[in-house]
Design a protein around this motif. Structure first.
Motif, PDB file in Angstrom:
ATOM      1  N   GLU A 259      -1.363   5.444  28.836  1.00 25.05           N
ATOM      2  CA  GLU A 259      -1.902   6.734  29.266  1.00 25.05           C
ATOM      3  C   GLU A 259      -1.504   7.876  28.338  1.00 25.05           C
ATOM      4  OE1 GLU A 259      -1.374   7.519  33.453  1.00 25.05           O
ATOM      5  OE2 GLU A 259      -1.274   5.376  33.856  1.00 25.05           O
ATOM      6  N   ALA A 260      -0.818   7.581  27.261  1.00 21.24           N
ATOM      7  CA  ALA A 260      -0.292   8.611  26.361  1.00 21.24           C
ATOM      8  C   ALA A 260      -1.391   9.380  25.630  1.00 21.24           C
ATOM      9  CB  ALA A 260       0.665   7.984  25.350  1.00 21.24           C
ATOM     10  N   ARG A 261      -2.497   8.745  25.332  1.00 18.75           N
ATOM     11  CA  ARG A 261      -3.554   9.388  24.554  1.00 18.75           C
ATOM     12  C   ARG A 261      -4.026  10.695  25.192  1.00 18.75           C
ATOM     13  NH1 ARG A 261      -9.358   7.078  24.285  1.00 18.75           N
ATOM     14  NH2 ARG A 261      -9.543   8.690  25.776  1.00 18.75           N
ATOM     15  N   GLU A 262      -4.180  10.697  26.508  1.00 18.38           N
ATOM     16  CA  GLU A 262      -4.633  11.898  27.201  1.00 18.38           C
ATOM     17  C   GLU A 262      -3.620  13.039  27.055  1.00 18.38           C
ATOM     18  OE1 GLU A 262      -6.335  13.334  31.520  1.00 18.38           O
ATOM     19  OE2 GLU A 262      -5.492  11.339  31.332  1.00 18.38           O
ATOM     20  N   VAL A 263      -2.331  12.707  27.106  1.00 21.58           N
ATOM     21  CA  VAL A 263      -1.291  13.719  26.947  1.00 21.58           C
ATOM     22  C   VAL A 263      -1.357  14.315  25.548  1.00 21.58           C
ATOM     23  CG1 VAL A 263       1.199  14.130  26.908  1.00 21.58           C
ATOM     24  CG2 VAL A 263       0.204  12.659  28.674  1.00 21.58           C
ATOM     25  N   TYR A 264      -1.509  13.478  24.525  1.00 15.94           N
ATOM     26  CA  TYR A 264      -1.608  13.974  23.148  1.00 15.94           C
ATOM     27  C   TYR A 264      -2.823  14.883  22.973  1.00 15.94           C
ATOM     28  CZ  TYR A 264       2.056  10.674  21.871  1.00 15.94           C
ATOM     29  OH  TYR A 264       3.249   9.990  21.783  1.00 15.94           O
ATOM     30  N   GLU A 265      -3.939  14.541  23.620  1.00 12.52           N
ATOM     31  CA  GLU A 265      -5.128  15.385  23.537  1.00 12.52           C
ATOM     32  C   GLU A 265      -4.867  16.759  24.155  1.00 12.52           C
ATOM     33  OE1 GLU A 265      -8.293  13.183  25.380  1.00 12.52           O
ATOM     34  OE2 GLU A 265      -8.390  11.737  23.738  1.00 12.52           O
ATOM     35  N   ILE A 266      -4.152  16.787  25.275  1.00  8.54           N
ATOM     36  CA  ILE A 266      -3.826  18.061  25.922  1.00  8.54           C
ATOM     37  C   ILE A 266      -2.839  18.843  25.070  1.00  8.54           C
ATOM     38  CG2 ILE A 266      -2.692  19.095  27.944  1.00  8.54           C
ATOM     39  CD1 ILE A 266      -4.001  16.767  29.584  1.00  8.54           C
ATOM     40  N   PHE A 267      -1.841  18.168  24.498  1.00  9.88           N
ATOM     41  CA  PHE A 267      -0.910  18.842  23.585  1.00  9.88           C
ATOM     42  C   PHE A 267      -1.679  19.473  22.429  1.00  9.88           C
ATOM     43  CE2 PHE A 267       3.341  16.377  24.386  1.00  9.88           C
ATOM     44  CZ  PHE A 267       3.403  16.888  25.677  1.00  9.88           C
ATOM     45  N   ASP A 268      -2.611  18.732  21.837  1.00  9.82           N
ATOM     46  CA  ASP A 268      -3.410  19.262  20.726  1.00  9.82           C
ATOM     47  C   ASP A 268      -4.198  20.499  21.153  1.00  9.82           C
ATOM     48  OD1 ASP A 268      -2.555  17.309  18.946  1.00  9.82           O
ATOM     49  OD2 ASP A 268      -4.313  16.034  19.239  1.00  9.82           O
ATOM     50  N   ARG A 269      -4.774  20.440  22.327  1.00  9.25           N
ATOM     51  CA  ARG A 269      -5.593  21.540  22.841  1.00  9.25           C
ATOM     52  C   ARG A 269      -4.785  22.835  22.965  1.00  9.25           C
ATOM     53  NH1 ARG A 269      -7.521  19.731  28.198  1.00  9.25           N
ATOM     54  NH2 ARG A 269      -8.256  18.011  26.912  1.00  9.25           N
ATOM     55  N   HIS A 270      -3.496  22.697  23.258  1.00  7.00           N
ATOM     56  CA  HIS A 270      -2.657  23.872  23.478  1.00  7.00           C
ATOM     57  C   HIS A 270      -1.731  24.184  22.296  1.00  7.00           C
ATOM     58  CE1 HIS A 270      -3.871  24.565  27.614  1.00  7.00           C
ATOM     59  NE2 HIS A 270      -3.939  23.245  27.720  1.00  7.00           N
ATOM     60  N   GLY A 271      -1.857  23.442  21.201  1.00  2.00           N
ATOM     61  CA  GLY A 271      -1.057  23.708  20.024  1.00  2.00           C
ATOM     62  C   GLY A 271       0.396  23.267  20.145  1.00  2.00           C
ATOM     63  N   VAL A 272       0.663  22.328  21.068  1.00  2.00           N
ATOM     64  CA  VAL A 272       2.006  21.772  21.223  1.00  2.00           C
ATOM     65  C   VAL A 272       2.161  20.678  20.153  1.00  2.00           C
ATOM     66  CG1 VAL A 272       3.524  20.468  22.758  1.00  2.00           C
ATOM     67  CG2 VAL A 272       2.079  22.286  23.670  1.00  2.00           C
ATOM     68  N   THR A 273       3.257  20.749  19.398  1.00  2.00           N
ATOM     69  CA  THR A 273       3.470  19.762  18.333  1.00  2.00           C
ATOM     70  C   THR A 273       4.272  18.581  18.860  1.00  2.00           C
ATOM     71  OG1 THR A 273       5.446  20.949  17.580  1.00  2.00           O
ATOM     72  CG2 THR A 273       3.373  21.485  16.485  1.00  2.00           C
ATOM     73  N   TYR A 274       4.056  17.433  18.258  1.00  2.00           N
ATOM     74  CA  TYR A 274       4.748  16.200  18.647  1.00  2.00           C
ATOM     75  C   TYR A 274       4.834  15.284  17.448  1.00  2.00           C
ATOM     76  CZ  TYR A 274      -0.137  14.779  18.964  1.00  2.00           C
ATOM     77  OH  TYR A 274      -1.447  14.552  18.684  1.00  2.00           O
ATOM     78  N   LYS A 275       5.680  14.263  17.581  1.00  2.00           N
ATOM     79  CA  LYS A 275       5.831  13.262  16.514  1.00  2.00           C
ATOM     80  C   LYS A 275       5.368  11.923  16.992  1.00  2.00           C
ATOM     81  CE  LYS A 275       9.651  15.454  14.207  1.00  2.00           C
ATOM     82  NZ  LYS A 275      10.965  15.362  13.727  1.00  2.00           N
TER      83      LYS A 275
END
Length: 65
Positions: free
Chosen positions: A49-65
């Motif tokens: 289910e991680a893909r959806e979280v990464y998409e939301i992070f991208d939408r809000h400009g939250v960075t991740y590794k």
């Protein structure tokens, strides 16, 4: 088993907007943690289910590794 998905935010508005979007995507709020001191938002979900979280992070400009 759950996986910690971590993102780094720049301000609390960004963190709260991201959290609201995650909750709106039916991710239970008790699986979302905001650490103000570290400026990190963490979501505990199964890896598939991680893909959806990464998409939301991208939408809000939250960075991740």
């Amino acid at each position: 088993m759950g996986k910690a998905i971590n993102g780094k935010f720049e301000n609390m508005d960004q963190a709260h907007n991201t959290r609201d979007d995650l909750i709106g995507s039916e991710i239970p709020q008790d699986l979302i943690y905001i650490d103000k001191d570290e400026q990190t938002i963490r979501v505990m979900l199964p890896a598939e289910e991680a893909r959806e979280v990464y998409e939301i992070f991208d939408r809000h400009g939250v960075t991740y590794k």
